[in-house]
Write a protein that holds these residues in place. Structure first.
Motif, PDB file in Angstrom:
ATOM      1  N   ALA A   2       0.809  -1.214   0.000  1.00  0.00           N
ATOM      2  CA  ALA A   2       0.000   0.000   0.000  1.00  0.00           C
ATOM      3  C   ALA A   2       0.840   1.262   0.000  1.00  0.00           C
ATOM      4  CB  ALA A   2      -0.934  -0.001   1.203  1.00  0.00           C
ATOM      5  N   TYR A   3       2.113   1.163   0.328  1.00  0.00           N
ATOM      6  CA  TYR A   3       2.931   2.363   0.436  1.00  0.00           C
ATOM      7  C   TYR A   3       4.407   1.998   0.383  1.00  0.00           C
ATOM      8  CZ  TYR A   3       3.396   0.593   5.135  1.00  0.00           C
ATOM      9  OH  TYR A   3       3.649  -0.212   6.205  1.00  0.00           O
ATOM     10  N   THR A  20       5.535   7.218  -0.360  1.00  0.00           N
ATOM     11  CA  THR A  20       4.696   7.118  -1.539  1.00  0.00           C
ATOM     12  C   THR A  20       3.496   6.268  -1.159  1.00  0.00           C
ATOM     13  OG1 THR A  20       6.630   7.279  -2.963  1.00  0.00           O
ATOM     14  CG2 THR A  20       4.621   6.404  -3.962  1.00  0.00           C
ATOM     15  N   HIS A  22      -0.571   4.840  -2.089  1.00  0.00           N
ATOM     16  CA  HIS A  22      -1.611   4.609  -3.094  1.00  0.00           C
ATOM     17  C   HIS A  22      -2.824   5.457  -2.737  1.00  0.00           C
ATOM     18  CE1 HIS A  22       0.433   1.500  -5.311  1.00  0.00           C
ATOM     19  NE2 HIS A  22       0.841   1.008  -4.155  1.00  0.00           N
ATOM     20  N   SER A  27      -4.487   5.073   3.279  1.00  0.00           N
ATOM     21  CA  SER A  27      -3.215   5.777   3.169  1.00  0.00           C
ATOM     22  C   SER A  27      -3.149   7.012   4.059  1.00  0.00           C
ATOM     23  CB  SER A  27      -2.958   6.180   1.712  1.00  0.00           C
ATOM     24  OG  SER A  27      -2.726   5.023   0.931  1.00  0.00           O
ATOM     25  N   SER A  71      -2.225   4.553 -13.617  1.00  0.00           N
ATOM     26  CA  SER A  71      -2.053   4.265 -12.199  1.00  0.00           C
ATOM     27  C   SER A  71      -1.260   5.416 -11.573  1.00  0.00           C
ATOM     28  CB  SER A  71      -1.284   2.948 -12.044  1.00  0.00           C
ATOM     29  OG  SER A  71      -1.066   2.671 -10.696  1.00  0.00           O
ATOM     30  N   VAL A  73       0.026   7.687  -7.683  1.00  0.00           N
ATOM     31  CA  VAL A  73       0.329   7.650  -6.256  1.00  0.00           C
ATOM     32  C   VAL A  73       0.327   9.065  -5.699  1.00  0.00           C
ATOM     33  CG1 VAL A  73       1.700   5.516  -6.361  1.00  0.00           C
ATOM     34  CG2 VAL A  73       2.825   7.740  -6.663  1.00  0.00           C
TER      35      VAL A  73
END
Length: 145
Positions: A2-3, A20, A22, A27, A71, A73
């Motif tokens: 997830a990160y 970073t 998602h 998050s 995609s 972030v």
């Protein structure tokens, strides 16, 4: 995953840390927890709770308003600049869409940047060097001069 956390700053860089994330609701909590953990060794004199609150607002906004056909972030970075702490939140949204609102008492949303503007010593939004948008805030006197 997830990160991603960047624990150690680059050689010669003023960056103290970065993460970073998602664009997921989970998050926001991760950003709060990891910032608190990663800033601790630097013993800042400013309110970490205030920083965490502002990061929470900015990451939420980045997730809600960030847009990309690919995609994407959310990137959070923090820097020491003399005695000040600067925190940046990057997303692929359009810089022109960032605006300070004055919501009515009954409005459920629209207070994030107002909160940042009232707590931080300064804040800024504009084009990100990573592409998209950056919103940042500065806490002056985060370290003794």
């Amino acid at each position: 995953m997830a990160y991603m956390i960047d624990r150690y700053p680059c050689e010669g860089s003023p960056r103290l840390g970065a993460m970073t994330l998602h664009p997921l609701a989970d998050s926001v909590g991760m950003a709060r927890r990891w910032f608190r953990k990663l800033i601790a060794p630097y013993e800042v004199a400013c309110s970490v709770d205030d920083c965490v609150l502002m990061i929470s607002e900015l990451v939420t906004n980045a997730i809600v308003y960030g847009r990309s056909d690919e995609s994407w972030v959310v990137r959070v970075e923090w820097f020491r600049e003399g005695a000040s702490l600067r925190v940046e939140v990057h997303n692929p949204g359009f810089p022109a869409n960032v605006r300070l609102r004055c919501p009515d008492a009954g409005d459920a949303h629209g207070r994030g940047l107002l909160l940042v503007a009232s707590i931080a010593d300064s804040w800024h939004s504009g084009p990100s060097r990573l592409g998209g948008t950056v919103v940042s805030f500065v806490m002056a006197d985060a370290w003794p001069a």
